[in-house]
Design a protein around this motif. Structure first.
Motif, PDB file in Angstrom:
ATOM      1  N   LYS A 197       0.827  -1.192   0.000  1.00 23.00           N
ATOM      2  CA  LYS A 197       0.000   0.000   0.000  1.00 23.00           C
ATOM      3  C   LYS A 197       0.868   1.251   0.000  1.00 23.00           C
ATOM      4  O   LYS A 197       1.943   1.272   0.592  1.00 23.00           O
ATOM      5  N   ALA A 198       0.385   2.281  -0.658  1.00 21.31           N
ATOM      6  CA  ALA A 198       1.117   3.544  -0.699  1.00 21.31           C
ATOM      7  C   ALA A 198       1.133   4.188   0.679  1.00 21.31           C
ATOM      8  O   ALA A 198       0.193   4.056   1.458  1.00 21.31           O
ATOM      9  N   LYS A 199       2.224   4.869   1.012  1.00 21.20           N
ATOM     10  CA  LYS A 199       2.295   5.583   2.277  1.00 21.20           C
ATOM     11  C   LYS A 199       1.320   6.748   2.284  1.00 21.20           C
ATOM     12  O   LYS A 199       0.860   7.193   1.240  1.00 21.20           O
ATOM     13  N   ALA A 200       1.017   7.231   3.502  1.00 17.77           N
ATOM     14  CA  ALA A 200       0.074   8.341   3.618  1.00 17.77           C
ATOM     15  C   ALA A 200       0.606   9.544   2.827  1.00 17.77           C
ATOM     16  O   ALA A 200       1.776   9.897   2.944  1.00 17.77           O
ATOM     17  N   PRO A 201      -0.222  10.176   2.004  1.00 14.76           N
ATOM     18  CA  PRO A 201       0.251  11.302   1.191  1.00 14.76           C
ATOM     19  C   PRO A 201       0.584  12.515   2.050  1.00 14.76           C
ATOM     20  O   PRO A 201      -0.047  12.768   3.069  1.00 14.76           O
ATOM     21  N   ALA A 202       1.598  13.255   1.645  1.00 11.16           N
ATOM     22  CA  ALA A 202       2.000  14.480   2.334  1.00 11.16           C
ATOM     23  C   ALA A 202       1.638  15.683   1.473  1.00 11.16           C
ATOM     24  O   ALA A 202       1.655  15.616   0.251  1.00 11.16           O
ATOM     25  N   THR A 203       1.296  16.780   2.136  1.00  9.50           N
ATOM     26  CA  THR A 203       0.959  18.024   1.452  1.00  9.50           C
ATOM     27  C   THR A 203       2.039  19.060   1.748  1.00  9.50           C
ATOM     28  O   THR A 203       2.400  19.260   2.905  1.00  9.50           O
ATOM     29  N   ILE A 204       2.541  19.686   0.711  1.00  9.72           N
ATOM     30  CA  ILE A 204       3.551  20.731   0.871  1.00  9.72           C
ATOM     31  C   ILE A 204       2.915  22.071   0.506  1.00  9.72           C
ATOM     32  O   ILE A 204       2.335  22.229  -0.571  1.00  9.72           O
ATOM     33  N   SER A 205       3.004  23.026   1.424  1.00  8.16           N
ATOM     34  CA  SER A 205       2.494  24.371   1.174  1.00  8.16           C
ATOM     35  C   SER A 205       3.586  25.372   1.540  1.00  8.16           C
ATOM     36  O   SER A 205       4.559  25.036   2.220  1.00  8.16           O
ATOM     37  N   GLY A 206       3.420  26.587   1.086  1.00 10.63           N
ATOM     38  CA  GLY A 206       4.460  27.576   1.358  1.00 10.63           C
ATOM     39  C   GLY A 206       3.940  29.002   1.284  1.00 10.63           C
ATOM     40  O   GLY A 206       2.870  29.277   0.732  1.00 10.63           O
ATOM     41  N   LEU A 207       4.718  29.904   1.862  1.00 13.10           N
ATOM     42  CA  LEU A 207       4.408  31.333   1.843  1.00 13.10           C
ATOM     43  C   LEU A 207       5.710  32.089   1.602  1.00 13.10           C
ATOM     44  O   LEU A 207       6.650  31.989   2.391  1.00 13.10           O
ATOM     45  N   LEU A 208       5.767  32.848   0.513  1.00 10.08           N
ATOM     46  CA  LEU A 208       6.953  33.610   0.137  1.00 10.08           C
ATOM     47  C   LEU A 208       6.602  35.091   0.115  1.00 10.08           C
ATOM     48  O   LEU A 208       5.654  35.499  -0.562  1.00 10.08           O
ATOM     49  N   ARG A 226       9.462  36.431   4.561  1.00  8.22           N
ATOM     50  CA  ARG A 226       9.098  35.058   4.935  1.00  8.22           C
ATOM     51  C   ARG A 226       9.396  34.112   3.775  1.00  8.22           C
ATOM     52  O   ARG A 226       9.274  34.473   2.610  1.00  8.22           O
ATOM     53  N   ALA A 227       9.781  32.878   4.159  1.00 11.94           N
ATOM     54  CA  ALA A 227       9.959  31.803   3.176  1.00 11.94           C
ATOM     55  C   ALA A 227       9.489  30.507   3.835  1.00 11.94           C
ATOM     56  O   ALA A 227      10.220  29.526   3.925  1.00 11.94           O
ATOM     57  N   GLU A 228       8.258  30.523   4.318  1.00 18.51           N
ATOM     58  CA  GLU A 228       7.727  29.412   5.101  1.00 18.51           C
ATOM     59  C   GLU A 228       7.409  28.206   4.207  1.00 18.51           C
ATOM     60  O   GLU A 228       6.735  28.345   3.181  1.00 18.51           O
ATOM     61  N   ILE A 229       7.890  27.049   4.614  1.00 23.55           N
ATOM     62  CA  ILE A 229       7.596  25.788   3.943  1.00 23.55           C
ATOM     63  C   ILE A 229       6.973  24.858   4.974  1.00 23.55           C
ATOM     64  O   ILE A 229       7.557  24.593   6.025  1.00 23.55           O
ATOM     65  N   LYS A 230       5.779  24.365   4.661  1.00 24.62           N
ATOM     66  CA  LYS A 230       5.040  23.511   5.597  1.00 24.62           C
ATOM     67  C   LYS A 230       4.759  22.161   4.956  1.00 24.62           C
ATOM     68  O   LYS A 230       4.262  22.090   3.836  1.00 24.62           O
ATOM     69  N   ILE A 231       5.089  21.097   5.687  1.00 24.13           N
ATOM     70  CA  ILE A 231       4.807  19.730   5.245  1.00 24.13           C
ATOM     71  C   ILE A 231       3.828  19.121   6.238  1.00 24.13           C
ATOM     72  O   ILE A 231       4.115  19.046   7.435  1.00 24.13           O
ATOM     73  N   GLY A 259      -0.231  15.403  11.446  1.00 26.90           N
ATOM     74  CA  GLY A 259       0.911  16.156  11.945  1.00 26.90           C
ATOM     75  C   GLY A 259       1.440  17.095  10.887  1.00 26.90           C
ATOM     76  O   GLY A 259       1.115  16.971   9.702  1.00 26.90           O
ATOM     77  N   TRP A 260       2.249  18.063  11.320  1.00 25.46           N
ATOM     78  CA  TRP A 260       2.878  18.970  10.363  1.00 25.46           C
ATOM     79  C   TRP A 260       4.152  19.559  10.948  1.00 25.46           C
ATOM     80  O   TRP A 260       4.359  19.580  12.161  1.00 25.46           O
ATOM     81  N   VAL A 261       5.016  20.012  10.055  1.00 25.49           N
ATOM     82  CA  VAL A 261       6.249  20.687  10.441  1.00 25.49           C
ATOM     83  C   VAL A 261       6.423  21.876   9.507  1.00 25.49           C
ATOM     84  O   VAL A 261       6.092  21.806   8.322  1.00 25.49           O
ATOM     85  N   MET A 262       6.907  23.007  10.042  1.00 28.01           N
ATOM     86  CA  MET A 262       7.062  24.221   9.237  1.00 28.01           C
ATOM     87  C   MET A 262       8.423  24.851   9.513  1.00 28.01           C
ATOM     88  O   MET A 262       8.840  24.986  10.666  1.00 28.01           O
ATOM     89  N   PHE A 263       9.097  25.239   8.428  1.00 32.09           N
ATOM     90  CA  PHE A 263      10.390  25.909   8.509  1.00 32.09           C
ATOM     91  C   PHE A 263      10.293  27.275   7.837  1.00 32.09           C
ATOM     92  O   PHE A 263       9.451  27.492   6.965  1.00 32.09           O
ATOM     93  N   ASP A 264      11.174  28.174   8.250  1.00 31.25           N
ATOM     94  CA  ASP A 264      11.281  29.473   7.595  1.00 31.25           C
ATOM     95  C   ASP A 264      12.760  29.805   7.405  1.00 31.25           C
ATOM     96  O   ASP A 264      13.408  30.390   8.282  1.00 31.25           O
ATOM     97  N   PRO A 265      13.346  29.430   6.255  1.00 28.72           N
ATOM     98  CA  PRO A 265      14.765  29.699   5.999  1.00 28.72           C
ATOM     99  C   PRO A 265      15.110  31.184   5.931  1.00 28.72           C
ATOM    100  O   PRO A 265      16.297  31.531   5.981  1.00 28.72           O
ATOM    101  N   ALA A 266      14.099  32.051   5.826  1.00 21.64           N
ATOM    102  CA  ALA A 266      14.374  33.487   5.779  1.00 21.64           C
ATOM    103  C   ALA A 266      14.667  34.073   7.154  1.00 21.64           C
ATOM    104  O   ALA A 266      15.071  35.239   7.260  1.00 21.64           O
TER     105      ALA A 266
END
Length: 413
Positions: free
Chosen positions: A67-78, A103-108, A118-125
């Protein structure tokens, strides 16, 4: 397989008949025996192949499909800004006009089951900053400037997918206020949040719009929504561990009356003895009201924060209020105005900051692509350090009078 063996057998027999017809009797018999041996060898090989195919088919039936793993959603704000100050006057050093990677927010995010996500968010900016408290305390790294912003495990406590109660554990924004928590960075009507959310306290915490590690319960029931939890601090312990056994209790409750569509009113607050030694006894109380319907947008908030170092010392108390009004001239063009007031230290007269902001928003594709332009006029405190270690609020800080133009482009996906 049987048909194949018969066909091969017949073919070889025919060939043998043709060949042996031209040979002497003794030679013919030798050739026939040789051909029979070849036919027997081919028949044995075909039988083995047939058994192997049957074994493989049986194994395939026993092995469940992958079975395929649970799908992940990637979103972002620039967001990219250009800031220019027309005038600067006061005790603080003037700041330069600049471009800024805001801002350079990336959320998975991922949903494992109907109840677990669950989710995790980074901001490299993010740029690392220091907390500089009053002497003799030494400066320290502001953990809120770390690129890791959020990391949350969420459990849906109801059996149905819609609505219900959620239990979250991890790091996320503390539930203080309306603009500081309930409006995402991509949906802000003005480029910068109000003073009560941009001024930071001397410990590196804040009065909202700041993240902290903890656990909460949130949900909705009818016209009521709620969010309450236990945290290591008031944002001063983001990306690190607690400084003591004491914890902060922070929560928010809001109402949306059915008889008044578009209207919401709420209250939020927090209390706790947290922070570096000597621990600070802090409390925050906030009230807000909002209206968003048709072409009109309006909201206002009041906040009061108290901070008393345990064992004595100067208090660090604030009081702040603002009001925002917006109107949509067209579906793509919106005008915004805000009056903003903050008393940075209620124990010292004259330590106040006042901002008047005027803005226009051009929505190319809603909040997914927009351009914002703000003019902000500030009357500063006139005091270089109204609170030792207090920071934030941009535009060169809290002390100077200034007039600034801020233009921001945004893409969200």
């Amino acid at each position: 397989m049987n048909r194949l063996k018969t066909v091969n057998g017949v073919s070889l027999a025919a060939i043998a008949a043709v060949l042996v017809s031209t040979l002497p009797a003794q030679a013919q018999q030798a050739e026939i025996d040789a051909l029979k041996a070849q036919i027997a060898d081919l028949t044995e090989r075909l039988g083995k192949l047939e058994l192997t195919a049957k074994d493989q088919a049986s194994a395939d039936k026993k092995t469940p499909p992958v079975k395929a793993k649970a799908p992940a959603t990637i979103s972002g704000l620039l967001q990219v800004q250009a800031n220019t100050l027309f005038s600067q006057k006061g005790p603080s050093a003037p700041v330069s006009d600049t471009f800024r990677l805001r801002r350079a927010e990336i959320k998975i995010s991922g949903k494992i089951t109907n109840r677990i996500a669950g989710w995790v968010m980074f901001d490299p900016a993010k740029a690392s900053t220091l907390i500089t408290p009053a002497a003799p305390a030494a400066p320290s790294v502001n953990q809120a400037s770390n690129v890791l912003q959020e990391l949350v495990l969420s459990y849906h406590m109801n059996s149905s997918e819609a609505g219900g109660i959620y239990l979250d554990a991890g790091q996320y924004k503390i539930p203080i206020g309306y603009e500081g928590d309930q409006i995402s960075s991509s949906a802000l009507p003005l480029i910068n949040r109000a003073l009560m959310y941009t001024v930071r306290d001397p410990l590196g915490g804040g009065y909202g719009d700041i993240r902290e590690t903890g656990m909460r319960v949130r949900g909705e029931r009818g016209i009521v929504s709620y969010d309450a939890g236990v945290y290591n601090g008031f944002g001063d312990r983001q990306n690190t561990t607690a400084a003591s056994d004491a914890k902060a209790i922070i929560g928010r409750v809001s109402l949306k009356p059915k008889s008044m569509p578009g209207f919401m009113v709420g209250i939020s607050g927090g209390k706790g003895s947290t922070g570096a030694a000597p621990r600070n006894d802090r409390q925050i109380i906030n009230a807000f009201a909002t209206y968003n319907k048709d072409k009109w947008l309006a909201f206002a908030e009041l906040l009061q924060g108290d901070s008393q170092p345990l064992g004595g010392g100067a208090t660090r108390d604030v009081r702040s209020a603002y009001g925002t009004l917006g109107y949509n001239f067209t579906p793509k063009l919106q005008g915004i105005a805000r009056y903003d007031y903050m008393d940075v230290d209620r124990n010292n007269p004259g330590f106040t900051v006042k901002d008047i902001s005027l803005g226009m928003n051009y929505y190319i594709k809603g909040n997914n692509a927009k351009i914002q332009a703000n003019i902000v006029h500030r009357n500063g405190t006139g005091v270089a350090a109204p609170i030792a270690g207090a920071s934030g609020a941009g535009l060169g800080g809290l002390a100077n009078d200034s007039t600034a133009l801020i233009v921001q482009g945004q893409v969200a996906f």
